[in-house]
Design a protein around this motif. Sequence first.
Motif, PDB file in Angstrom:
ATOM      1  N   GLU A 160     -11.587  51.957 -75.188  1.00 22.20           N
ATOM      2  CA  GLU A 160     -11.322  53.067 -74.288  1.00 22.20           C
ATOM      3  C   GLU A 160     -12.083  54.329 -74.685  1.00 22.20           C
ATOM      4  OE1 GLU A 160      -7.124  53.483 -74.380  1.00 22.20           O
ATOM      5  OE2 GLU A 160      -6.741  51.625 -73.236  1.00 22.20           O
ATOM      6  N   HIS A 161     -12.524  54.401 -75.942  1.00 22.33           N
ATOM      7  CA  HIS A 161     -13.222  55.587 -76.438  1.00 22.33           C
ATOM      8  C   HIS A 161     -14.742  55.386 -76.508  1.00 22.33           C
ATOM      9  CE1 HIS A 161      -9.475  57.626 -77.441  1.00 22.33           C
ATOM     10  NE2 HIS A 161      -9.050  56.482 -77.947  1.00 22.33           N
ATOM     11  N   PHE A 162     -15.211  54.243 -76.047  1.00 20.40           N
ATOM     12  CA  PHE A 162     -16.650  54.000 -76.095  1.00 20.40           C
ATOM     13  C   PHE A 162     -17.377  54.896 -75.101  1.00 20.40           C
ATOM     14  CE2 PHE A 162     -18.692  50.220 -78.209  1.00 20.40           C
ATOM     15  CZ  PHE A 162     -17.757  50.117 -79.215  1.00 20.40           C
ATOM     16  N   ASN A 200     -16.512  45.732 -71.368  1.00 16.74           N
ATOM     17  CA  ASN A 200     -16.077  47.119 -71.584  1.00 16.74           C
ATOM     18  C   ASN A 200     -16.939  48.013 -70.696  1.00 16.74           C
ATOM     19  OD1 ASN A 200     -14.316  49.004 -72.837  1.00 16.74           O
ATOM     20  ND2 ASN A 200     -15.989  49.659 -74.171  1.00 16.74           N
ATOM     21  N   ASN A 201     -16.940  47.658 -69.418  1.00 19.70           N
ATOM     22  CA  ASN A 201     -17.834  48.252 -68.432  1.00 19.70           C
ATOM     23  C   ASN A 201     -17.126  49.450 -67.803  1.00 19.70           C
ATOM     24  OD1 ASN A 201     -19.952  48.638 -66.693  1.00 19.70           O
ATOM     25  ND2 ASN A 201     -19.580  46.793 -65.488  1.00 19.70           N
ATOM     26  N   ARG A 202     -17.123  50.567 -68.507  1.00 20.59           N
ATOM     27  CA  ARG A 202     -16.299  51.708 -68.134  1.00 20.59           C
ATOM     28  C   ARG A 202     -16.918  52.580 -67.052  1.00 20.59           C
ATOM     29  NH1 ARG A 202     -12.576  50.634 -71.611  1.00 20.59           N
ATOM     30  NH2 ARG A 202     -11.206  52.189 -70.682  1.00 20.59           N
ATOM     31  N   GLY A 203     -18.112  52.256 -66.618  1.00 22.68           N
ATOM     32  CA  GLY A 203     -18.776  53.009 -65.564  1.00 22.68           C
ATOM     33  C   GLY A 203     -20.240  52.659 -65.510  1.00 22.68           C
ATOM     34  N   PRO A 204     -20.956  53.122 -64.485  1.00 19.24           N
ATOM     35  CA  PRO A 204     -22.375  52.802 -64.348  1.00 19.24           C
ATOM     36  C   PRO A 204     -23.206  53.180 -65.569  1.00 19.24           C
ATOM     37  CG  PRO A 204     -21.540  53.782 -62.326  1.00 19.24           C
ATOM     38  CD  PRO A 204     -20.446  53.918 -63.340  1.00 19.24           C
ATOM     39  N   GLU A 205     -22.832  54.280 -66.245  1.00 16.72           N
ATOM     40  CA  GLU A 205     -23.610  54.699 -67.414  1.00 16.72           C
ATOM     41  C   GLU A 205     -23.495  53.677 -68.546  1.00 16.72           C
ATOM     42  OE1 GLU A 205     -21.234  56.505 -66.031  1.00 16.72           O
ATOM     43  OE2 GLU A 205     -22.215  58.241 -65.093  1.00 16.72           O
ATOM     44  N   HIS A 206     -22.356  53.006 -68.639  1.00 14.29           N
ATOM     45  CA  HIS A 206     -22.171  52.013 -69.699  1.00 14.29           C
ATOM     46  C   HIS A 206     -22.981  50.749 -69.419  1.00 14.29           C
ATOM     47  CE1 HIS A 206     -18.819  54.695 -70.601  1.00 14.29           C
ATOM     48  NE2 HIS A 206     -18.747  54.122 -71.792  1.00 14.29           N
ATOM     49  N   SER A 207     -22.958  50.281 -68.181  1.00 11.80           N
ATOM     50  CA  SER A 207     -23.771  49.103 -67.872  1.00 11.80           C
ATOM     51  C   SER A 207     -25.251  49.426 -67.993  1.00 11.80           C
ATOM     52  CB  SER A 207     -23.445  48.573 -66.476  1.00 11.80           C
ATOM     53  OG  SER A 207     -23.652  49.553 -65.476  1.00 11.80           O
ATOM     54  N   GLN A 208     -25.640  50.659 -67.644  1.00 12.70           N
ATOM     55  CA  GLN A 208     -27.029  51.069 -67.810  1.00 12.70           C
ATOM     56  C   GLN A 208     -27.410  51.081 -69.288  1.00 12.70           C
ATOM     57  OE1 GLN A 208     -29.095  51.552 -65.333  1.00 12.70           O
ATOM     58  NE2 GLN A 208     -30.875  52.243 -66.502  1.00 12.70           N
ATOM     59  N   ARG A 224     -27.692  56.568 -86.016  1.00 10.53           N
ATOM     60  CA  ARG A 224     -26.943  56.369 -84.783  1.00 10.53           C
ATOM     61  C   ARG A 224     -25.696  55.522 -85.025  1.00 10.53           C
ATOM     62  NH1 ARG A 224     -30.091  57.402 -80.119  1.00 10.53           N
ATOM     63  NH2 ARG A 224     -29.286  55.632 -78.948  1.00 10.53           N
ATOM     64  N   ILE A 225     -25.810  54.545 -85.907  1.00  6.75           N
ATOM     65  CA  ILE A 225     -24.636  53.746 -86.289  1.00  6.75           C
ATOM     66  C   ILE A 225     -23.590  54.654 -86.922  1.00  6.75           C
ATOM     67  CG2 ILE A 225     -23.783  51.909 -87.784  1.00  6.75           C
ATOM     68  CD1 ILE A 225     -26.577  50.640 -87.559  1.00  6.75           C
ATOM     69  N   ASP A 226     -24.023  55.485 -87.851  1.00  3.50           N
ATOM     70  CA  ASP A 226     -23.080  56.385 -88.535  1.00  3.50           C
ATOM     71  C   ASP A 226     -22.367  57.288 -87.547  1.00  3.50           C
ATOM     72  OD1 ASP A 226     -23.758  55.289 -90.953  1.00  3.50           O
ATOM     73  OD2 ASP A 226     -25.167  56.880 -91.509  1.00  3.50           O
ATOM     74  N   ALA A 227     -23.114  57.824 -86.574  1.00  2.00           N
ATOM     75  CA  ALA A 227     -22.494  58.717 -85.587  1.00  2.00           C
ATOM     76  C   ALA A 227     -21.483  57.971 -84.730  1.00  2.00           C
ATOM     77  CB  ALA A 227     -23.580  59.345 -84.717  1.00  2.00           C
ATOM     78  N   SER A 228     -21.814  56.751 -84.342  1.00  5.76           N
ATOM     79  CA  SER A 228     -20.891  55.961 -83.528  1.00  5.76           C
ATOM     80  C   SER A 228     -19.646  55.584 -84.338  1.00  5.76           C
ATOM     81  CB  SER A 228     -21.584  54.693 -83.018  1.00  5.76           C
ATOM     82  OG  SER A 228     -20.710  53.932 -82.219  1.00  5.76           O
ATOM     83  N   LEU A 229     -19.845  55.160 -85.576  1.00  2.00           N
ATOM     84  CA  LEU A 229     -18.697  54.795 -86.418  1.00  2.00           C
ATOM     85  C   LEU A 229     -17.778  55.976 -86.657  1.00  2.00           C
ATOM     86  CD1 LEU A 229     -20.352  52.463 -89.084  1.00  2.00           C
ATOM     87  CD2 LEU A 229     -18.776  51.799 -87.269  1.00  2.00           C
ATOM     88  N   SER A 230     -18.366  57.136 -86.887  1.00  2.00           N
ATOM     89  CA  SER A 230     -17.535  58.336 -87.104  1.00  2.00           C
ATOM     90  C   SER A 230     -16.678  58.626 -85.893  1.00  2.00           C
ATOM     91  CB  SER A 230     -18.452  59.525 -87.423  1.00  2.00           C
ATOM     92  OG  SER A 230     -17.692  60.712 -87.574  1.00  2.00           O
ATOM     93  N   HIS A 231     -17.273  58.505 -84.713  1.00  2.00           N
ATOM     94  CA  HIS A 231     -16.532  58.738 -83.466  1.00  2.00           C
ATOM     95  C   HIS A 231     -15.412  57.708 -83.303  1.00  2.00           C
ATOM     96  CE1 HIS A 231     -15.643  59.294 -79.233  1.00  2.00           C
ATOM     97  NE2 HIS A 231     -15.987  58.035 -79.006  1.00  2.00           N
TER      98      HIS A 231
END
Length: 476
Positions: A138-140, A170-178, A464-471
Amino acid sequence: MRDSLTITRRKLLSGMSVLAGSSLIIPGAYASDTSTESDEETESESPRRWCIKNATVLTMEPGQAPLTKADVWVVDGRIEAVGESLDTGDSEMIDGEGCIVMPGMVDTHNHMWQTQMRGMFGQREGSLFFPVTKELGEHFRPGDTWIGEYLAAMENVNAGVTTSNDFFDNNRGPEHSQAALEALAASPLRARLLFGNESKTTDGQIDLERLTELHENWERYAERGRLSLGLAWRLPENLDNQDAMAMKRREFDTAREMNLPIAVHVSGENHHGMFQTLIDGDFLIPELQVVHATDAREEHMDALNEAGASLALTPITEHRVAYGLTRLSHFERVERQGLGIDGNALAGSGDMFEIMKHAALTEIAASEDETSVDCERLVALATRLGAESIGMGDEIGTLTPGKQADLIMIDTKRINLGMLPTEPYAFTVFAATPADVSLVAVGGRIAKRGGKLLDMDEEQIASRIDASLSHLRDNL
């Protein structure tokens, strides 16, 4: 992974937006977008004509014994010929002495977006896979989706997997599928994006308008045929809810009108009821892939065969989430089947060698019979049979002249192997590892050579991995 990467920063960074942004325009090293950089500044192109010489070759064609001291010749992305002492003219020569060459492995079921969740699942209440992925999913943000998809794609290629069937749920919107599509385009992997819902547990309707837009404009995304589109379909939680079933039928019928392949999970406590629903609703068709179906009943498997549908088995993850024992012998009657990773995070890695080995050892232990496993068939499940099960057998899965040059080379001279085997199928199942894969090609384009991935920026991806993991950790 970091020790096996070759750094070519400028190409990967070209056009990138920040991780937290909602728009990602990332051509990547393998996308077909035209670059404005000079030849000296881009990654080295694979030769148009190249040949692996003097290798042990597993063509995986039915009835074809392993070839020794054989050559595999590639011209313009396809296999030109396989045989001894081929006359290949001015093609680049690659030494295959002491190596096994075989088709790239086919991952028939995956959830690639989850990859950076690896290590976040435990085996106790509060840390189990399904609740953790639901909460974190839900937070992706689109950038988190990009990282998960890209990491899985590169890890799979590094491990000798050249095709993945990606159940994107986890297709939360067009931006995610893009973002998912752009990540796959930036990798060398051959992939099918199965377009799904926003959550693996919701009964909400799939965005059919977005699916239609993708289908109608697929030439923009196809990467010259390397990427394809399908439907990640789910049955409703309440199979007796007529409104929910009507909505799911609309999704199914829409995909059928587009001639898209469809995948559906049959799993959990009500998996027998789910299978029966597929039968009763006339949903079993050749374009349908059933995933898991652990402990499927004989009459269900017979119905699957009669309809020409296929099955994806993912023994490592099926065991980890306690679906039951996945025994190869139980599914022998299924004519179209393949093996899958089912999420690099849940499986622990994108290692199809380990999946073959795990399936083999499970069957041997359960049967108490060392001869109960046919290693050649296991390798076929990971290559030819897997490709056929997802409808790609005409293009990949065997080293047949005219097919796409999706192939790998295993270096048996590495210290953990140390010999050219007399039993190459058993050797591949029980001894080979991703570290032994010295060369990988997808559509003739070499993506790994000398044991190293090409065209991946180690430092930028790590940040980028570190930033995603932190989030994600902030929301766990």
